[in-house]
Write a protein that holds these residues in place. Structure first.
Motif, short mmCIF file in Angstrom:
data_model
loop_
_atom_site.label_atom_id
_atom_site.label_comp_id
_atom_site.label_asym_id
_atom_site.label_seq_id
_atom_site.Cartn_x
_atom_site.Cartn_y
_atom_site.Cartn_z
N UNK A 1 -1.85 -6.25 32.01
CA UNK A 1 -0.98 -7.42 32.01
C UNK A 1 -0.55 -7.75 30.59
N UNK A 2 0.71 -8.07 30.44
CA UNK A 2 1.25 -8.40 29.13
C UNK A 2 1.61 -9.88 29.09
N UNK A 3 1.18 -10.56 28.06
CA UNK A 3 1.46 -11.99 27.88
C UNK A 3 2.33 -12.16 26.64
N UNK A 4 3.36 -13.00 26.76
CA UNK A 4 4.28 -13.25 25.66
C UNK A 4 4.21 -14.73 25.28
N UNK A 5 4.37 -14.98 23.99
CA UNK A 5 4.37 -16.34 23.47
C UNK A 5 5.72 -16.62 22.82
#
Length: 417
Positions: A385-389
């Motif tokens: 899973x990739x999380x972006x801010x």
């Protein structure tokens, strides 16, 4: 050929209605190879309308009027233009019969003012433009080298007349005009200024084709246009420019047509036979709304949950309260919570992808975190899973739409990988 659009009506100046006619007319004229250089709005005043005609005649080959063809005393377009050109006014008998038959069929009395809708400016080079959806007849006039086209104001009458008899009349007057062909390139994950910076040498040095960027909320469009004698010739010229653009910013180019990014996302899901679910906090269902605007998206979008409070995140997405609240907890607005939201909604629904958004839309900070801070995650079966801010500027609604469009872009990237 240079054209000017003159929209007539005090209600336009007062902001009571939006001038959508100008957009429709500009697009149609562009397709015919006619350049629109000016758009004018003038109220229902004979002297000011006459001034607008005088100015327009001095700088355009074609004046296209909308509005002022109705039955009331403030519908002055034909009267003023007839007087300006020194031409007589007469009755267009076919239109008059339609008006009489309408009132007769309703058993209603036709007042004298209704006859005004059948008025036609007469003389050599004057042609009626039939109104298939209303009563006011249009008019096409060629006078001393200038073309005048008079269209009704209501869009439901104006557009059929423009696309039918109006376009046919214009084609009969065109000689060597080459039509304008355009292609719209759509970008996401890049702002208008950054896109322009990447292409600035093309923009500054453009001749043919021309390129022009313009922004929509969360997306950017680039219109590539050329005049050509055929669609095949236009495609060769446009493709050459598109190839250069794609080499520079292809990672942001999601479509070569004017569609929102959610359309491309649904198309990619459909082609890959994958299904999507969403979990939303700050966006309040906006992600799901945009996806479900796409016709047929029920085959790809299994659904979503709006978990606006911590309790709902816990009950519906099985996120531990210790993750959301208490001393040392990451909190609802955190990278780890976005990750859990995306993964859990994917597992619960059995979807192939899960997208989650959590953050602070405003107007005040939350959990001690600033307005505009957003975490969004993309989960995919069998992958990390990739999380972006991101930190978005603007008022509450701008933050929400920009966050959703950014999440859609990241999902598009995952689907393209």
């Amino acid at each position: 050929m240079k054209a000017e659009i003159i929209a007539v009506g005090t209600e336009l100046l007062l902001g009571q209605i939006v001038n959508t006619n100008a957009q429709a007319i500009s697009q149609q004229l562009a397709d015919l190879g006619i350049d629109v250089y000016f758009q004018t709005v003038v109220g229902d005043n004979p002297e000011r309308l006459r001034q607008a005609i005088e100015i327009g005649r001095g700088r355009a080959d074609l004046l296209v009027f909308t509005g002022g063809l109705g039955p009331t005393q403030d519908d002055l377009t034909k009267d003023v233009l007839a007087d300006y050109l020194g031409r007589p006014m007469g009755i267009h008998e076919p239109s008059m019969r339609v008006i009489e038959e309408l009132f007769s069929s309703r058993g209603a009395h036709m007042v004298e003012s209704n006859i005004r809708q059948a008025h036609l400016i007469l003389g050599e080079g004057s042609d009626p433009l039939d109104n298939s959806t209303g009563l006011a007849v249009g008019n096409g006039i060629e006078d001393s080298g200038t073309l005048y086209m008079l269209l009704p104001g209501p869009p439901r009458e104006m557009e059929p007349m423009l696309l039918g008899p109006g376009t046919a009349w214009l084609r009969s007057k065109l000689r060597e005009e080459r039509p304008l062909y355009s292609r719209v390139l759509k970008f996401a994950g890049i702002g208008e200024s950054n896109l322009e910076a990447a292409l600035i040498d093309l923009i500054d040095g453009q001749s043919d084709p021309t390129i022009a960027p313009y922004a929509k909320e969360g997306e950017v469009a680039l219109r590539v246009s050329t005049k050509a004698s055929s669609e095949e010739e236009a495609a060769i010229k446009i493709n050459a420019t598109v190839s250069v653009v794609a080499q520079r910013v292809g990672e942001h180019l999601y479509a070569q047509k004017d569609v929102p990014i959610e359309d491309s996302v649904v198309e990619l899901l459909r082609n890959a036979r994958k299904r999507l679910a969403s979990a939303e906090s700050l966006s309040g269902g906006l992600f799901g709304e945009l996806i479900t605007r796409v016709p047929g998206s029920s085959g790809e979008y299994v659904g979503g949950v709006i978990t606006y409070t911590n309790l709902m995140k816990h009950k519906l997405l099985d996120i531990p309260m210790s993750q959301l609240e208490g001393d040392g907890a990451p909190g609802a607005i955190s990278e780890s919570t976005a990750k859990l939201m995306a993964e859990n909604v994917m597992i619960i629904t059995g979807a192939d992808f899960g997208v989650a958004l959590t953050g602070v839309a405003g107007p005040a900070e939350s959990e001690g975190k600033p307005v505009g801070l957003v975490y969004f995650a993309v989960a995919e079966k069998g992958k990390e899973t990739v999380v972006y801010t991101s930190h978005f500027k603007g008022v509450r609604e701008m933050v929400r739409i920009r966050a959703v469009k950014s999440a859609l872009y990241r999902l598009w990237q995952a689907l393209k990988a």
